[in-house]
Motif scaffolding. Structure first.
Motif, mmCIF file in Angstrom:
data_model
loop_
_atom_site.group_PDB
_atom_site.id
_atom_site.type_symbol
_atom_site.label_atom_id
_atom_site.label_comp_id
_atom_site.label_asym_id
_atom_site.label_seq_id
_atom_site.Cartn_x
_atom_site.Cartn_y
_atom_site.Cartn_z
ATOM 1 N N UNK A 13 -10.040 -60.528 -24.131
ATOM 2 C CA UNK A 13 -11.183 -61.088 -25.207
ATOM 3 C C UNK A 13 -11.114 -59.842 -26.058
ATOM 4 N N UNK A 14 -11.227 -60.072 -27.590
ATOM 5 C CA UNK A 14 -11.349 -58.966 -28.587
ATOM 6 C C UNK A 14 -12.037 -59.497 -29.875
ATOM 7 N N UNK A 15 -12.079 -58.618 -30.797
ATOM 8 C CA UNK A 15 -12.588 -58.824 -32.093
ATOM 9 C C UNK A 15 -11.524 -58.407 -33.152
ATOM 10 N N UNK A 16 -10.829 -59.295 -33.834
ATOM 11 C CA UNK A 16 -9.951 -58.990 -35.156
ATOM 12 C C UNK A 16 -10.782 -59.191 -36.301
ATOM 13 N N UNK A 17 -11.241 -57.940 -36.919
ATOM 14 C CA UNK A 17 -12.095 -57.864 -37.986
ATOM 15 C C UNK A 17 -13.661 -58.599 -37.272
ATOM 16 N N UNK A 18 -13.929 -59.658 -38.159
ATOM 17 C CA UNK A 18 -15.555 -60.313 -37.365
ATOM 18 C C UNK A 18 -15.003 -61.232 -36.593
ATOM 19 N N UNK A 19 -14.060 -61.599 -36.275
ATOM 20 C CA UNK A 19 -13.840 -62.808 -35.344
ATOM 21 C C UNK A 19 -13.651 -62.739 -33.926
ATOM 22 N N UNK A 20 -14.259 -63.131 -33.203
ATOM 23 C CA UNK A 20 -14.057 -63.057 -31.599
ATOM 24 C C UNK A 20 -13.041 -63.940 -31.143
ATOM 25 N N UNK A 21 -12.105 -63.412 -30.405
ATOM 26 C CA UNK A 21 -10.901 -64.111 -29.648
ATOM 27 C C UNK A 21 -10.874 -63.941 -28.467
ATOM 28 N N UNK A 22 -10.574 -65.027 -27.586
ATOM 29 C CA UNK A 22 -10.362 -65.105 -26.356
ATOM 30 C C UNK A 22 -9.021 -65.661 -25.785
ATOM 31 N N UNK A 23 -8.333 -64.859 -25.182
ATOM 32 C CA UNK A 23 -6.884 -65.414 -24.622
ATOM 33 C C UNK A 23 -6.802 -65.666 -23.124
ATOM 34 N N UNK A 24 -6.558 -66.656 -22.788
ATOM 35 C CA UNK A 24 -6.593 -67.076 -21.406
ATOM 36 C C UNK A 24 -5.236 -67.486 -20.794
ATOM 37 N N UNK A 25 -4.801 -66.886 -19.710
ATOM 38 C CA UNK A 25 -3.289 -67.375 -19.188
ATOM 39 C C UNK A 25 -3.763 -67.786 -17.736
ATOM 40 N N UNK A 26 -3.259 -68.971 -17.542
ATOM 41 C CA UNK A 26 -3.792 -69.555 -16.128
ATOM 42 C C UNK A 26 -2.658 -70.079 -15.294
ATOM 43 N N UNK A 27 -2.432 -70.160 -14.152
ATOM 44 C CA UNK A 27 -1.557 -70.742 -13.271
ATOM 45 C C UNK A 27 -2.459 -71.694 -12.288
ATOM 46 N N UNK A 28 -2.398 -72.985 -12.586
ATOM 47 C CA UNK A 28 -3.151 -73.959 -11.566
ATOM 48 C C UNK A 28 -2.390 -74.387 -10.463
ATOM 49 N N UNK A 29 -3.195 -75.128 -9.782
ATOM 50 C CA UNK A 29 -2.654 -75.764 -8.434
ATOM 51 C C UNK A 29 -1.259 -76.588 -8.651
ATOM 52 N N UNK A 30 -0.469 -76.382 -7.619
ATOM 53 C CA UNK A 30 0.663 -77.169 -7.907
ATOM 54 C C UNK A 30 0.598 -78.382 -7.027
ATOM 55 N N UNK A 31 1.774 -79.193 -7.252
ATOM 56 C CA UNK A 31 2.139 -80.506 -6.322
ATOM 57 C C UNK A 31 1.232 -81.519 -7.291
ATOM 58 N N UNK A 32 2.044 -82.597 -7.454
ATOM 59 C CA UNK A 32 1.747 -83.745 -8.364
ATOM 60 C C UNK A 32 0.489 -84.561 -8.074
ATOM 61 N N UNK A 33 0.190 -84.754 -6.568
ATOM 62 C CA UNK A 33 -0.933 -85.254 -6.336
ATOM 63 C C UNK A 33 -2.487 -84.378 -6.369
ATOM 64 N N UNK A 34 -2.201 -83.193 -6.820
ATOM 65 C CA UNK A 34 -3.504 -82.272 -6.769
ATOM 66 C C UNK A 34 -3.927 -82.056 -8.122
ATOM 67 N N UNK A 35 -4.104 -83.211 -8.842
ATOM 68 C CA UNK A 35 -4.607 -82.926 -10.174
ATOM 69 C C UNK A 35 -6.147 -82.727 -10.191
#
Length: 831
Positions: free
Chosen positions: A304-326
């Motif tokens: 997360x960071x501020x660019x000028x006066x705007x707060x920004x959050x960047x998330x990178x995720x790797x969620x559970x695998x396999x078709x049945x595991x939604x």
């Protein structure tokens, strides 16, 4: 820093200052932040004029720090005493003679601490030039974030109530003194399947687009080795960091702001040179959602960071695998949202969550699949480019429509074919034995105002992995300060405050003051809330500790937020969260602690309000000692509280003295129930003890164990396996007792001595250890099906059966490896 030829250098993310005198040369590395900024401004003001006619200051006080004059091989940061590009070791970012040094003096990449949420930023640095004092001062000012920047205001320590009121009013009136300016963001995600970079990344990162202002580049499965999984070290980090840095847009120069990694999930943030001075309040955090809710093979990282006066959050995720595991993917998403917290510079302010940002960019291998269609039907629709028809069966679309995940987020139209799964090195769909159905696993979503998606595409040219990389380019409207309007707004606020009667005493009303939590269970969150309504005087509130107590509440309780600020006639909702875990369960089982507490809500310059918390805890086998459970022939919830307390408080060494009327069992029945279930149902289960279960199923398993209704147990093998690990983790005295911990580490290479140590354990502990080792050996006999091996099991169980008596301190790598080696012996040899 400005070199003699006028080039500007960015060293990683910190501020590096070189100080030269006639007799010595010193290098300082200062952390990014408002204190460093103010220091540089004060240095510029204090200097008597940077011109050739001014005598150099002598700095006599520095003589005690004297260091030898640098030789040719002295490890100075590259580019300080030479023109850009003259060092053969120097790594550059961007195109054509880029001037951003990303090397450390030791030649390694200057990478920030990946586990902390600390501040980091590329910032202007200065060496002495033949310029006037006014010119240098102007440069200092232009290189820092001005005081009118919201990010800078909120990063300063608070100076009392008046300062807090000014900040709050400035935030409320932000639109009065800012305007919107568009910045171009590149957001990219790539699951690299544990491979090293084998091809140039420019087709993904820079071909066919304008030079972005900001790069957000995420990877998953950076390293699939067991070493990366259990010990978090990997050379792949540096390899991919270098590959990205060399492939950024050639028409611009970039500085790395932050790198954050959790096992194989990595996120990189770069900005253009001209914007670096307006990046502030940078923080990074990680959340593991793998087995036991903490292993980092799945989860998320965020910057997360501020660019000028705007707060920004960047998330990178790797969620559970396999078709049945939604459902598991949905749970991973919710866990990342609830557990990802960024601590602020001002300790009086509560942590920030992902949702508390103006702009959220979420990327990654979300792993949602295409359901209800067979593989051939999916491939036929892809061949026909009927992507919208196929999209109707996309699990992420279905789950978003059901409002179970990513509520309020937007995703662009999918006009490209699924990005998974390909035969590595080709564009052919998976031809392996499993023949996975194609799916849009790799996605980019966003949330916030003033965001326009300019492109959303995959990049088929890259063939390193079984996934294809995805990119999205956005035009994001960022709030930039108009200095004149800001000063006018600030003057108006200060003028209105001057008129206030500071003698007024703040007063609030509470919607309720008594809270009862009924039938509290182990690891099952309960929440009660109330509202604070403020009167006519601005006030700060905070829950404070009672006399002779270290915290404002007991360990199982938390108030969110625990402190804050209220403007006149405003409200805030406070949530009281009650959660019993391994730290607090044992004393609640024994009756040494009860669900009872008094909270003190304090108003600055006002009175205190008292809140009463009460309730009852349902004892559980989780958090109970091994010998206690062996003496409980009945389910724990069928026993009187007095008997539970008596058995829980029974000393470990008294277990065999014959004073107990009932003959104990050899091992806890609850342990037997879980192991027996796994032996009957999961002996060939792939990824056992590595893939997490569902929280709802854990609660069902816990209830079955505590009530003895094991016949009602209905849960996935992964949920029962995770429950077993949580049970072992919750033991107040581990299976291998604390007293033998160091002896075990010392003899981890000697099986004969190791067996002797186990033979000295208390009877019940020895029984449990031997029982578990026999079960794990049975699993290994089926390794062809379940893909387990001795190293995986030794790593998982080593940290649970052997625990450092020092408590929750982070183990040294050598200790973790020795614990693994100790358990490894018992898996490979006859018991």
């Amino acid at each position: 820093m400005l070199s003699p030829d006028g080039e500007l250098y960015f060293l990683g993310s910190d501020v590096t200052v070189q100080l030269d005198t006639a007799e010595l040369s010193l290098v300082f590395q200062l952390p990014f932040g408002s204190h460093t900024r103010m220091f540089l401004q004060e240095v510029a003001r204090a200097c008597p004029g940077f011109d050739s006619g001014t005598r150099d200051p002598e700095f006599h006080w520095l003589s005690r720090h004297r260091c030898p004059k640098p030789e040719l091989d002295w490890p100075m940061p590259r580019g300080w005493n030479s023109a850009p590009g003259t060092s053969p070791e120097r790594a550059t970012i961007g195109g054509g003679g880029s001037n951003f040094d990303i090397s450390r003096p030791d030649g390694k990449g200057l990478l920030v601490d990946q586990s902390s949420g600390g501040q980091s930023k590329a910032e202007h640095l200065f060496t002495r030039q033949n310029k006037s004092k006014s010119e240098i001062t102007d440069m200092v000012r232009s290189s820092t974030v001005t005081v009118s920047d919201k990010a800078h205001i909120l990063s300063m320590q608070k100076f009392g109530l008046r300062d807090t009121i000014v900040k709050s009013h400035l935030l409320q009136k932000e639109e009065d003194y800012t305007y919107i300016q568009n910045f171009r963001f590149f957001v990219g995600t790539y699951n690299v399947n544990g491979q090293s970079p084998k091809e140039c990344l420019r087709p993904w990162l820079s071909h066919g687009i304008q030079a972005p202002d900001v790069y957000c580049v995420g990877f998953q499965e950076l390293d699939l080795s067991k070493e990366a999984f259990f010990f978090h070290d990997t050379p792949k980090e540096e390899e991919w960091f270098k590959a990205v840095s060399e492939s950024l847009h050639p028409d611009a120069k970039y500085a790395k702001v932050k790198l954050i990694r959790l096992v194989g999930i990595m996120l990189l943030l770069y900005v253009k040179q001209e914007h670096a001075a307006y990046i502030s309040e940078v923080a990074a955090e990680t959340v593991g959602t793998g087995i036991m809710g903490r292993m980092g093979n799945k989860g998320g990282v965020a910057i997360r960071f501020h660019l000028h006066n705007t707060s920004i959050c960047v998330v990178n995720s790797h969620l559970a695998a396999h078709i049945e595991e939604y459902e598991r993917r949905n749970q991973d998403y919710k866990d990342i949202c609830s557990r990802m917290q960024f601590y602020q510079i001002d300790p009086s302010l509560p942590p920030l969550t992902i949702s508390k940002h103006d702009v959220i960019l979420w990327l990654g291998d979300l792993n949602y699949r295409i359901e209800e269609l067979d593989v051939e039907k999916v491939k036929k629709l892809i061949e026909e480019k009927a992507y919208q028809t196929l999209y109707e069966y996309d699990q992420l679309k279905i789950q978003v429509a059901a409002k179970t995940v990513f509520e309020g987020f937007t995703e662009g139209e999918l006009t490209f074919q699924p990005t998974y799964k390909y035969d590595t090195g080709s564009d052919d769909w998976d031809t392996s034995e499993k023949c996975r159905a194609p799916a849009w696993c790799d996605r980019v979503l966003w949330k916030g105002k003033n965001i326009t998606q300019l492109s959303y595409q995959s990049h088929m040219a890259l063939k390193t992995s079984d996934h294809k990389p995805v990119s999205s380019v956005f035009a994001i409207g960022v709030r930039v300060v108009n200095e004149e309007l800001y000063r006018k707004t600030l003057e108006e606020i200060v003028h209105s405050l001057d008129k206030m009667e500071n003698a007024n005493i703040p007063s609030v009303s509470l919607s309720r003051r008594e809270f009862c939590f009924q039938n509290v269970k182990y690891m099952q969150l309960q929440v009660e809330s109330f509202t604070i309504h403020n009167g006519q005087v601005p006030c700060q509130f905070e829950f404070i500790s009672k006399p002779d107590e270290d915290s404002y509440c007991k360990q199982w309780l938390n108030a969110s937020p625990s402190k804050g600020f209220l403007l006149p006639d405003s409200d805030i909702e406070i949530e009281l969260e009650l959660f019993v875990n391994k730290t607090t369960a044992t004393k609640l089982n024994s009756g040494e602690d009860k669900i009872e507490d008094i909270l003190v809500l304090h108003l600055d310059r006002g009175k205190d309000y008292f809140l009463s918390v009460s309730g009852n805890y349902l004892p559980s086998c989780f958090g109970s000692p091994i010998h206690t459970l062996c003496y409980m022939r009945q389910p724990i919830l069928d026993l009187p509280l007095e008997r539970i307390s008596e058995l829980t408080l029974m000393p470990l060494q008294a277990e065999d003295d014959g004073s107990q009327l009932e003959r104990p069992m050899e091992i806890p029945k609850e342990l037997w129930m879980m192991v027996d279930y796994l032996y009957r149902n999961a002996i060939q289960q792939e990824d056992l003890f590595q893939q997490p279960g569902l929280r709802s199923e854990f609660e069902h398993i816990r209830d079955c164990l505590d009530t003895g209704m094991i016949d009602n147990l209905s849960a996935s093998n992964h949920s029962v396996a995770e429950a077993l690990l949580l049970f072992l983790e919750s033991l107040p005295e581990p299976v291998i007792c604390y007293s033998t911990y160091h002896n075990c580490l010392e003899c981890s290479g000697n099986y004969t001595v190791s067996k002797q140590i186990i033979s000295t354990l208390p009877t019940f502990h020895k029984n449990v250890f031997n029982y578990l080792m026999a079960f794990l050996q049975e699993l290994l006999k089926n390794s062809a099906k379940n893909h387990l091996d001795e190293n995986i099991l030794a790593s998982i169980f080593g940290s649970l059966l052997l625990r450092n008596p020092a408590g929750h301190q982070k183990l040294e790598m050598a200790e973790k490896r020795k614990a693994q080696e100790f358990i490894h012996q018992f898996l490979c040899n006859p018991l």
